[in-house]
Structures are given as C-alpha cells and as structure tokens.
Scaffold this active site. Structure first.
Site, PDB file in Angstrom:
ATOM      1  N   TRP A 101       0.892  -1.042  -0.208  1.00  0.00           N
ATOM      2  CA  TRP A 101       0.031  -0.059   0.086  1.00  0.00           C
ATOM      3  C   TRP A 101       0.782   1.409   0.134  1.00  0.00           C
ATOM      4  O   TRP A 101       0.642   2.285  -0.500  1.00  0.00           O
ATOM      5  CB  TRP A 101      -0.842   0.039   1.183  1.00  0.00           C
ATOM      6  CG  TRP A 101      -1.900  -1.068   1.128  1.00  0.00           C
ATOM      7  CD1 TRP A 101      -2.242  -2.272   1.697  1.00  0.00           C
ATOM      8  CD2 TRP A 101      -3.037  -1.293   0.041  1.00  0.00           C
ATOM      9  NE1 TRP A 101      -3.260  -3.083   0.940  1.00  0.00           N
ATOM     10  CE2 TRP A 101      -3.541  -2.319   0.227  1.00  0.00           C
ATOM     11  CE3 TRP A 101      -3.261  -0.388  -1.120  1.00  0.00           C
ATOM     12  CZ2 TRP A 101      -4.731  -2.823  -1.041  1.00  0.00           C
ATOM     13  CZ3 TRP A 101      -4.172  -1.057  -1.978  1.00  0.00           C
ATOM     14  CH2 TRP A 101      -5.149  -2.097  -1.695  1.00  0.00           C
ATOM     15  N   ASP A 171      -2.343   6.163   6.687  1.00  0.00           N
ATOM     16  CA  ASP A 171      -3.672   5.413   5.797  1.00  0.00           C
ATOM     17  C   ASP A 171      -3.981   4.364   7.075  1.00  0.00           C
ATOM     18  O   ASP A 171      -3.242   3.516   7.400  1.00  0.00           O
ATOM     19  CB  ASP A 171      -3.104   4.796   4.792  1.00  0.00           C
ATOM     20  CG  ASP A 171      -3.960   3.952   4.148  1.00  0.00           C
ATOM     21  OD1 ASP A 171      -4.983   3.527   4.939  1.00  0.00           O
ATOM     22  OD2 ASP A 171      -3.729   3.364   3.089  1.00  0.00           O
ATOM     23  N   LYS A 195     -12.679  -2.592   5.817  1.00  0.00           N
ATOM     24  CA  LYS A 195     -11.970  -3.460   6.908  1.00  0.00           C
ATOM     25  C   LYS A 195     -12.637  -3.440   8.409  1.00  0.00           C
ATOM     26  O   LYS A 195     -12.994  -4.497   8.842  1.00  0.00           O
ATOM     27  CB  LYS A 195     -10.613  -3.113   6.832  1.00  0.00           C
ATOM     28  CG  LYS A 195      -9.897  -3.747   5.672  1.00  0.00           C
ATOM     29  CD  LYS A 195      -9.798  -2.761   4.606  1.00  0.00           C
ATOM     30  CE  LYS A 195      -8.853  -3.407   3.374  1.00  0.00           C
ATOM     31  NZ  LYS A 195      -8.216  -2.404   2.655  1.00  0.00           N
TER      32      LYS A 195
HETATM   33  C1  LIG Z   1      -7.771  -2.002   1.626  1.00  0.00           C
HETATM   34  C2  LIG Z   1      -6.714  -0.853   1.712  1.00  0.00           C
HETATM   35  C3  LIG Z   1      -6.599   0.292   0.704  1.00  0.00           C
HETATM   36  C4  LIG Z   1      -7.376   0.169  -0.371  1.00  0.00           C
HETATM   37  O1  LIG Z   1      -8.787   0.532   0.010  1.00  0.00           O
HETATM   38  P1  LIG Z   1      -9.701   0.767  -1.137  1.00  0.00           P
HETATM   39  O2  LIG Z   1     -10.894   1.088  -0.406  1.00  0.00           O
HETATM   40  O3  LIG Z   1     -10.114  -0.422  -2.046  1.00  0.00           O
HETATM   41  O4  LIG Z   1      -9.154   1.890  -2.235  1.00  0.00           O
HETATM   42  C5  LIG Z   1      -5.516   1.100   1.073  1.00  0.00           C
HETATM   43  N1  LIG Z   1      -4.813   1.019   2.140  1.00  0.00           N
HETATM   44  C6  LIG Z   1      -4.727   0.019   2.985  1.00  0.00           C
HETATM   45  C7  LIG Z   1      -3.880   0.151   4.170  1.00  0.00           C
HETATM   46  C8  LIG Z   1      -5.749  -0.937   2.881  1.00  0.00           C
HETATM   47  O5  LIG Z   1      -5.801  -2.035   3.562  1.00  0.00           O
END
Ligand SMILES: *Cc1c(COP(=O)(O)O)cnc(C)c1O
Length: 360
Positions: A101, A171, A195
């Site tokens: 990521w 993030d 998540k």
């Molecule tokens: C799942 C995830 C993403 C991507 O998320 P989307 O909603 O599919 O754009 C980005 N960063 C992390 C840490 C993730 O777990």
C-alpha cells in the site's frame, strides 16, 4: 456450523449489527422507508448522518478542530487527494515505504509533486518497520505519509512518528478503531470502511482544519476537502446506506466498552494466533519482525507450500473461510478485525494445531 470469515476486506461485520440492519431494512424506525430510499436532505437521514459522526468523534476522541468527512473512492482516491490538498505549494512530501500500500500511495503522489522516500523496508521483503532514527526526513516536506498497518504484509506501526510541525498523514484502513489513537498527533487520518468500519463504498477522512482550503489550482471540486468540509459531506449524494451501517458499528463499539475494550480483545486474539504459529516448531511461519507484527492481519506460511491447498480445503470444511494469502505474497493470511470474536481465533488455532499434528 459456525462460520468464521477471515477475509482481509470487505470483511466480517458484527452479527448484532447485521441483525439490527435486517430488522430495520424495510421500515426504519417507523418512517415507512428503508434508509436506502431516504432523501439525504431529509430529517431522518440527516439524523443518522449526524449521529454517526458524533459517535465516531466520541469513540476516537476527535478534537473539535478536526473535520470528519464521509467520502467515496476508497483509500485509493486518498492517494491522490492527499497530495492535491496537502502539498500547498511545497515541492515535495515525505513517504515511508513499508509494503504494497505504501508503494501505491507513493506512485500516485509522484503525479502531483516530489516524493522523498524517507525509509524503505524492501531490503527485507517489507517484513519490518524501519527504525525512526534511520529515516531521512526533509524538514521542508509538505507532510509525511505512512501506512499504519500494511494489510497485505501484516506489518503494523506500534508507535506514532514524532515529526514536529510537519503534518503527519496515516492510512489506517485496516487498523482504525482497533486501538486508541491520539488524533491530535495527526494532520490527516484516512480509512476505507470495508475492513474495520462497515461496508465498502465509504471512505473516512479525519483532517485538521488548517490543512483544508489550500488545494492545488485545477483540483476537481469533488477532490477538494474544503467542499466536503463546508457541506458536512453532503455536497453530492453521500453513500447513505454505508454511513448508516458504519453508524450501527459505532454504536456496537460504544455498547461493548469502546475502543480500549476492543484493544484488549484484539491483543488477546493476536497473541493466541501468533503464539500458535511460534509454538509450531516451524510448521507455520510468520515472516514479520516480532515487534512490527500486525494485530489485525496475520500472514503465515506452511513449511511445505504443497500443503497449502489441503489446508485451505479442510479449513473451509470447518467453516474457517478466506484464509488464502494475498496473491502477491502467497501463503495464508488471517484477518482478525474487531468483529472477529475470540472464539473464531480459537477455532482457527485448534484447526491449525490439528492440521500440523496430522501432517508431520
Ligand atoms: C484495503 C486498503 C487500501 C485500499 O482501499 P480501497 O478502499 O480499496 O481503495 C488502501 N490502504 C490500505 C492500508 C488498505 O488496507
């Protein structure tokens, strides 16, 4: 048979939340309508929206000088919105590279300005968080970005970088609400909902006031935090049902003791699983440096990859679902978000011990 869903995302939701949503689906609180059918300008939905924000603010202790934005486009769109809004005329931003990521965020940021990678754990296959005293930071950076929990690699920051006046951007897609966090240490926190918050389609952004309103010229209206901050995330039609569901999850968290209580269970769950891996005499292996192991996403391999498909087949038959690792790393991954009960992790550990005994 009880089903336990270890998917990395979209992921398990609390059973009580699903049951409440089911009960309220055709007729929300006597309104005669489903939340899906309501005008986002009507008083019923406006109440749901405001309550969700208030509950999140209470749960996370979000200070008054931060805006909470309910957006769309996933964490991926934040990879673009962050440089567009936060570069503020500066030449570059600092990024930490701890895995898949991070790499995506870095690649996107390069379209908008300079990127200074302050530290990179690629030398050891992204199996650790680089020590803070090795970071090569730029004192003039517009902000510093890191991935608080690398969902694919299972690498989590168990500490918050202290970088003075440079805004810290994180993030938290896969670890938000899993443990208490001091929001005041951050300029901006973002997370895709699917998540640990609710269904896909909602992206949460928590941003400090002074970082809003300085987007680059030509920033599309929809990508400017200011328009969303000024309109309480109702400039366009927000993802109303996803926000309603997130609100139910926030109430579930409050009813279960809040984030501190959640953290205690999460610690117990992670310990149970990592201990089983470490006590398996090498039958199972977690490649992540112990101090940086994720409390939410636990990647592990089997000593013989030829056993992988048998492991997955038998796990499936026991109701232990979605354990296959990400295609980029292989092996297994168990995601054990807030909504995964301790009993689910216990069932997984029992199965793993049994499988290892049988396969020796
Ligand atoms: C799942 C995830 C993403 C991507 O998320 P989307 O909603 O599919 O754009 C980005 N960063 C992390 C840490 C993730 O777990």
């Amino acid at each position: 048979m009880t089903i336990y869903n270890f998917s990395a995302g979209p992921a398990v939701l609390p059973k009580e939340v699903l049951q409440q949503a089911q009960a309220e689906l055709p007729d929300w609180h006597g309104s005669g309508m489903s939340v899906m059918e309501m005008s986002h300008r009507g008083k019923e939905y406006m109440g749901i929206h405001a309550q969700a924000e208030a509950d999140l603010r209470e749960l996370m202790g979000i200070p008054a000088n931060y805006k909470v934005l309910f957006l769309q486009g996933g964490a991926h769109l934040q990879f673009s919105m962050i440089p567009l809004n936060l570069l503020r005329g500066k030449a570059s931003a600092d990024y930490v590279n701890t895995g898949e990521w991070s790499k995506k965020a870095i690649a996107e940021a390069k379209k908008f300005g300079g990127v200074n990678v302050v530290a990179d754990s690629g030398d050891k296959n992204f199996s650790y968080v680089p020590a803070f005293d090795t970071w090569k930071r730029d004192p003039n950076a517009a902000y510093l970005h890191y991935i608080a929990n690398e969902t694919i690699g299972g690498v989590e920051f168990n500490w918050i970088p202290q970088i003075g006046d440079v805004p810290l951007v994180a993030d938290m897609s896969s670890n938000i609400l899993s443990r208490p966090v001091d929001v005041s240490k951050f300029g901006l926190i973002y997370a895709g909902a699917q998540k640990n918050i609710g269904p896909a389609g909602l992206t949460l952004v928590i941003v400090r006031d002074d970082l809003i309103g300085q987007a680059a010229a030509n920033t599309p209206t929809m990508l400017d935090y200011k328009i969303h901050a000024d309109t309480d995330s109702m400039y366009n039609t927000p993802p109303t049902y996803a926000i309603y569901m997130a609100g139910l999850v926030f109430q579930w968290l409050k009813n279960n003791g809040g984030i501190a209580a959640m953290e205690r269970v999460n610690i117990a769950k992670a310990k149970l699983l990592y201990d089983a891996i470490d006590a398996s005499n090498g039958f199972y292996h977690c490649p992540v440096n112990k101090a940086d192991r994720s409390m939410m996403n636990v990647p592990f391999t089997l000593k013989d990859a030829n056993l992988d498909s048998e492991f997955l087949k038998l796990a499936d038959a026991r109701g232990l679902l979605q354990l296959k690792g990400h295609r980029s790393v292989g092996g297994m991954r168990a995601s054990i978000y807030n909504a995964m009960p301790l009993a689910g992790v216990q069932a997984l550990v029992d199965f793993m011990n049994e499988f290892a005994r049988k396969s020796y």
